[in-house]
Design an enzyme around this catalytic site. Structure first.
Site, PDB file in Angstrom:
ATOM      1  N   PHE A 235      -2.444  50.120  11.182  1.00 19.51           N
ATOM      2  CA  PHE A 235      -1.615  51.105  10.475  1.00 19.51           C
ATOM      3  C   PHE A 235      -2.548  52.201   9.932  1.00 19.51           C
ATOM      4  CE2 PHE A 235       0.434  46.942   9.929  1.00 19.51           C
ATOM      5  CZ  PHE A 235       1.680  47.168  10.499  1.00 19.51           C
ATOM      6  N   ASP A 256      -1.989  52.747  15.354  1.00 14.13           N
ATOM      7  CA  ASP A 256      -0.785  53.235  14.667  1.00 14.13           C
ATOM      8  C   ASP A 256       0.269  53.487  15.733  1.00 14.13           C
ATOM      9  OD1 ASP A 256      -0.383  54.461  11.612  1.00 14.13           O
ATOM     10  OD2 ASP A 256       1.039  55.262  13.072  1.00 14.13           O
ATOM     11  N   SER A 257       1.539  53.460  15.318  1.00 14.15           N
ATOM     12  CA  SER A 257       2.598  53.700  16.305  1.00 14.15           C
ATOM     13  C   SER A 257       2.934  55.186  16.397  1.00 14.15           C
ATOM     14  CB  SER A 257       3.846  52.905  15.921  1.00 14.15           C
ATOM     15  OG  SER A 257       4.254  53.296  14.635  1.00 14.15           O
ATOM     16  N   CYS A 348       2.283  48.501  -0.246  1.00  8.45           N
ATOM     17  CA  CYS A 348       2.726  49.590  -1.132  1.00  8.45           C
ATOM     18  C   CYS A 348       4.190  49.389  -1.535  1.00  8.45           C
ATOM     19  CB  CYS A 348       2.513  50.942  -0.476  1.00  8.45           C
ATOM     20  SG  CYS A 348       3.292  51.092   1.125  1.00  8.45           S
TER      21      CYS A 348
HETATM   22  N1  SAH Z   1      -3.802  53.440   6.218  1.00  6.47           N
HETATM   23  C1  SAH Z   1      -3.217  54.766   6.219  1.00  6.47           C
HETATM   24  C2  SAH Z   1      -1.791  54.792   5.695  1.00  6.47           C
HETATM   25  C3  SAH Z   1      -0.836  53.921   6.466  1.00  6.47           C
HETATM   26  S1  SAH Z   1       0.818  54.349   6.216  1.00  6.47           S
HETATM   27  C4  SAH Z   1      -4.086  55.696   5.384  1.00  6.47           C
HETATM   28  O1  SAH Z   1      -4.880  55.215   4.617  1.00  6.47           O
HETATM   29  O2  SAH Z   1      -3.929  56.903   5.513  1.00  6.47           O
HETATM   30  C5  SAH Z   1       1.633  53.356   7.341  1.00  6.47           C
HETATM   31  C6  SAH Z   1       1.448  53.736   8.791  1.00  6.47           C
HETATM   32  O3  SAH Z   1       2.064  52.716   9.570  1.00  6.47           O
HETATM   33  C7  SAH Z   1       2.089  55.036   9.250  1.00  6.47           C
HETATM   34  O4  SAH Z   1       1.094  55.860   9.804  1.00  6.47           O
HETATM   35  C8  SAH Z   1       3.100  54.627  10.341  1.00  6.47           C
HETATM   36  O5  SAH Z   1       3.102  55.508  11.438  1.00  6.47           O
HETATM   37  C9  SAH Z   1       2.547  53.299  10.756  1.00  6.47           C
HETATM   38  N2  SAH Z   1       3.503  52.330  11.322  1.00  6.47           N
HETATM   39  C10 SAH Z   1       4.733  51.998  10.886  1.00  6.47           C
HETATM   40  N3  SAH Z   1       5.248  50.979  11.606  1.00  6.47           N
HETATM   41  C11 SAH Z   1       4.309  50.651  12.533  1.00  6.47           C
HETATM   42  C12 SAH Z   1       4.224  49.667  13.545  1.00  6.47           C
HETATM   43  N4  SAH Z   1       5.212  48.807  13.747  1.00  6.47           N
HETATM   44  N5  SAH Z   1       3.096  49.610  14.272  1.00  6.47           N
HETATM   45  C13 SAH Z   1       2.079  50.454  14.057  1.00  6.47           C
HETATM   46  N6  SAH Z   1       2.110  51.406  13.117  1.00  6.47           N
HETATM   47  C14 SAH Z   1       3.199  51.500  12.347  1.00  6.47           C
END
Ligand code: SAH
Length: 404
Positions: A235, A256-257, A348
């Site tokens: 993520f 990330d997705s 979060c």
């Molecule tokens: N770690 C990042 C913030 C993550 S926010 C930082 O520090 O900036 C959560 C992220 O999860 C988002 O970018 C969203 O696109 C991603 N996301 C949501 N569902 C997902 C999934 N099933 N698989 C992969 N990424 C996902």
């Protein structure tokens, strides 16, 4: 001539609402409103208990479930609020001063964090010389109030531009007329900012939330202290953790997705080529659940894994499903970590308390046959203050653990 004191409408609240305020909270729910006759949406009101005893001054929303957000209490040390724009200006100045000794080594931070800065539902983030603001309630949306906010921010911080990010769903809930996100002042909408010596691209009119996850700023720096070897950032969004870990690690893979987020992540990596010593970060577009399942059953191993998923529990009702989701992710990560490795795991979701998050992690450790030693149990960065008596202001958990 002194300003004439406006006559405020009164809102009477139930004993339960009164008890909540007496416990130090700042919200009263609509179900605790006994009477609010002739109260205009978004107006400043006098709050009284069911007998009519004054409790303080508040902002009133005619549509939100949170009908009352307190601005000031009826206490001998507090003057009644007579000039709302002036009060806002003072509180913005106080929020800026609060951060001066606390926020270092960054050009990006949260300048105003809503009730935690006594400015209900106003959020202001700073990215270098661009300010990004969100106004999420009726009272803050009125013309003179908006102007007071802009004037004070401009006088104190001299931004090149101020941009408003609008959440159309919130405006609809607050029965406010639709508005587009955009520049309120100035013309600059993009910049590059430095945080903990790492550079990031910021485009005010794109991206999730208000651009970057500023609440993780101190957790990035803390994680970088312990990171090593091969790292996996799950993520990763625009690369916040990955870019901080890369100088300490031999290899970084990040998942990330969201393709647009990964495109910015790749631009961010290019900005930091010197810091990264031309090390490449591998960005993978995938569903994190599928990828972890696949990797954990096919002998992938890492020395550092970061899990920073989106909020799984948006409401209390989602709590059990959210904890199952967190457990699955953590279990798979623990199976992939080499002995001596580092797990950085975040949540979060406000509805997942720190203690239930730690319990979930303990249970994942048992199931994975691994032993965790807590290095640090952290929360949100200090520019996102937590008001002790308003638990809703505390939402981020970030646990750093040594895995054996
Ligand atoms: N770690 C990042 C913030 C993550 S926010 C930082 O520090 O900036 C959560 C992220 O999860 C988002 O970018 C969203 O696109 C991603 N996301 C949501 N569902 C997902 C999934 N099933 N698989 C992969 N990424 C996902």
């Amino acid at each position: 001539m002194p300003p004439t004191q406006p006559v405020l409408s009164s809102v009477k609240i139930s004993p339960r609402g009164t008890a909540r305020l007496k416990d130090g909270h700042v919200w009263v729910y609509r179900s605790d409103i006994l009477s609010a006759e002739d109260v205009l949406p978004g107006s400043l009101v006098r709050v009284t208990d069911h007998r009519g005893k004054p409790l303080g001054t508040a902002l009133y929303s005619s549509s939100s479930q949170i009908a009352i957000r307190m601005l000031s209490r009826e206490m001998p040390s507090h003057d009644p609020v007579t000039d709302f724009p002036a009060l806002l200006r003072q509180r913005i100045a106080d929020a800026i001063a609060y951060r001066e000794p606390l926020v270092h080594n960054t050009e990006a931070y949260r300048v105003v964090f809503s009730e935690a800065d006594f400015l209900p539902v106003l959020i202001v983030d700073r990215y270098g010389d661009i300010l990004s603001l969100q106004i999420l309630t009726q009272a803050m949306d009125a013309g003179p109030v908006r102007q007071a906010i802009l004037d004070e921010l401009t006088a104190r911080l001299h931004p090149a531009s101020i941009i408003e990010r609008v959440d159309p769903r919130v405006r609809e809930l607050e029965t406010l007329p639709p508005r587009a996100s955009g520049l309120l002042q100035g013309e600059k909408s993009g910049t590059t900012f430095t945080m903990n010596s790492v550079q990031f691209r910021f485009d005010a009119l794109e991206g999730q939330k208000t651009g970057a996850f500023l609440d993780q700023r101190e957790n990035y720096a803390a994680s970088a202290q312990y990171a090593k070897g091969e790292a996996l950032d799950v993520f990763c969004y625009q690369g916040g953790f990955a870019l901080h870990l890369a100088p300490r690690c031999s290899r970084v893979t990040a998942v990330d997705s969201s393709r647009p987020a990964l495109e910015v992540a790749d631009q961010n990596a290019a900005l930091n080529h010197q810091l990264l010593n031309d090390k490449e970060i591998e960005w993978i577009e995938a569903n994190a659940f599928d990828l972890l399942k696949d990797y954990s059953s096919s002998d992938h191993h890492y020395d550092t894994i970061v899990l920073d998923p989106p909020a799984f529990a948006k409401t209390k009702r989602d709590l059990d499903a959210a904890l199952r989701g967190y457990k699955e992710l953590n279990l798979r990560a623990l199976k992939m970590l080499r002995p001596g490795g580092l797990l950085v795991t975040c949540s979060c979701s406000y509805h997942v308390s720190q203690s239930s998050f730690l319990e979930m992690l303990a249970s994942a450790a048992v199931d994975a046959h691994r032993t965790l030693r807590l290095l640090e149990v952290r929360g949100q960065a200090k520019d996102h203050p937590v008001l002790l008596n308003v638990p809703e202001t505390s939402y981020l958990k970030c646990v750093l653990a040594h895995v054996s």
